[in-house]
Design a protein around this motif. Structure first.
Motif, short mmCIF file in Angstrom:
data_model
loop_
_atom_site.label_atom_id
_atom_site.label_comp_id
_atom_site.label_asym_id
_atom_site.label_seq_id
_atom_site.Cartn_x
_atom_site.Cartn_y
_atom_site.Cartn_z
N PHE A 136 0.83 -1.21 0.00
CA PHE A 136 0.00 0.00 0.00
C PHE A 136 0.87 1.26 0.00
O PHE A 136 0.60 2.23 -0.74
N GLU A 137 1.92 1.29 0.82
CA GLU A 137 2.81 2.44 0.84
C GLU A 137 3.53 2.63 -0.49
O GLU A 137 3.74 3.76 -0.95
N ARG A 138 3.89 1.53 -1.13
CA ARG A 138 4.55 1.62 -2.43
C ARG A 138 3.61 2.21 -3.48
O ARG A 138 4.02 3.04 -4.30
N VAL A 139 2.34 1.82 -3.45
CA VAL A 139 1.37 2.36 -4.40
C VAL A 139 1.13 3.84 -4.16
O VAL A 139 1.04 4.65 -5.10
N VAL A 140 1.06 4.25 -2.88
CA VAL A 140 0.85 5.66 -2.56
C VAL A 140 2.04 6.51 -2.99
O VAL A 140 1.88 7.62 -3.53
N GLU A 141 3.26 6.00 -2.80
CA GLU A 141 4.45 6.74 -3.23
C GLU A 141 4.47 6.90 -4.75
O GLU A 141 4.82 7.98 -5.26
N ASP A 142 4.10 5.86 -5.48
CA ASP A 142 4.04 5.97 -6.94
C ASP A 142 2.99 7.00 -7.38
O ASP A 142 3.22 7.79 -8.31
#
Length: 326
Positions: free
Chosen positions: A14-20
């Protein structure tokens, strides 16, 4: 994602998707501020207006709708004293759409409801605008969330309360806005010495004004602090109705001592300790010296009781000796 994924792996993904998502948002914002979009029809006033307002992504969608209105045609027109109703059809399509237009206020409504659902005008509404010679779109049909300034200003949530933004983010946005203007200005005037001197003089005047304004603001804040300090002191008195609450915070980083340590400290404090002044005043009493001669040992008189004991022992010894002879 798999259905049996753990909570830790889920939040990492989830954090990786938000950063992208945030990276793409910043990239599009930078492109919208520093790059110009490509116009299909360079002489169209509506496209020129929307290219300055919309972001690149939204402008491309709007330009697609603008290109489709060329394939639209008006099949029926019904006019009333206040409204005009149009029936719009498309080439190679059997469907039809109804568009209602109010000439006095330039208010338009389409049965496809693209503006109500997505937030941009449809090709049917643009066809009616072109028919009624409307060359500029009103501000009420330009939603702020699709513009380059969509993240600036005050934001309200669903309940209507103001949402506090990040001050660092607003400072960065203001810096980018001013920096882009200054860079463009420097590029424009760099070819002429006269223009450069004019810009340089105005910048110096602006710096002096900002410095004076900053000094005035700092002096006002210092005066307010002094007034607050004076009211707090007030010769040791306090206004009625206000009581100082004793602080529960401990001073320093030392931790509290236990009851056993406190008792040990009390016992140590009870033992008398001579002060430095008392130790300096105290002097031992020294008697007169006694003269001792090495030629003859000093005489010693034994006690009277000890002499009687020796006489008693000697008389008993003589008595025993005489009895043994007889």
């Amino acid at each position: 994602m798999k259905p049996g994924i753990g909570i830790k792996q889920f939040f990492a993904h989830f954090e990786r998707v938000v950063e992208d998502k945030r990276y793409n948002e910043l990239k599009h914002e930078y492109d919208s501020r520093h790059k110009l979009p490509m116009l299909r029809y360079e002489v169209s006033p509506i496209l020129i207006q929307m290219a300055k307002v919309y972001t690149h992504t939204i402008f491309n969608l709007f330009q697609h709708q603008f290109a489709q209105f060329l394939a639209c045609s008006i099949s029926q027109r019904i006019e009333t004293p206040s409204l005009i109703e149009y029936v719009i059809t498309k080439v190679h399509q059997q469907r039809s759409w109804t568009v209602t237009f109010e000439p006095s206020s330039s208010t338009i409504y389409c049965s496809c409801k693209k503006f109500e659902i997505f937030g941009i005008l449809c090709c049917h509404a643009l066809k009616v605008f072109e028919t009624n010679d409307v060359k500029i779109i009103l501000d009420k049909y330009i939603l702020k969330r699709w513009t380059t300034h969509g993240r600036s200003g005050i934001i309200h949530n669903v309940k209507g309360t103001e949402v506090e933004g990040d001050p660092k983010l607003s400072t960065t946005r203001q810096y980018r806005h001013l920096a882009s203007k200054m860079i463009r200005l420097a590029c424009d005037v760099s070819t002429s010495e006269e223009y450069c001197q004019l810009v340089d003089d105005n910048i110096n005047n602006l710096i002096s004004k900002i410095t004076k304004l900053r000094l005035q603001t700092n002096s006002l804040t210092d005066k307010d602090k002094d007034d607050a300090q004076m009211l707090a002191n007030n010769n040791g008195t306090q206004p009625k109705g206000f009581k100082l609450r004793p602080s529960t915070k401990r001073k320093g980083n030392k931790r509290f001592k236990s009851w056993v340590k406190l008792q040990a400290n009390r016992k140590k404090s009870r033992t008398p300790i001579l002060d430095q002044s008392a130790s300096q005043e105290y002097q031992p009493i020294v008697c007169d010296p006694v003269e001792v001669h090495c030629s003859a040992p000093p005489t010693y008189d034994p006690p009277h009781t000890l002499l009687k004991f020796h006489k008693f022992v000697e008389s008993n010894f003589q008595l025993n000796f005489t009895l043994s002879n007889h």
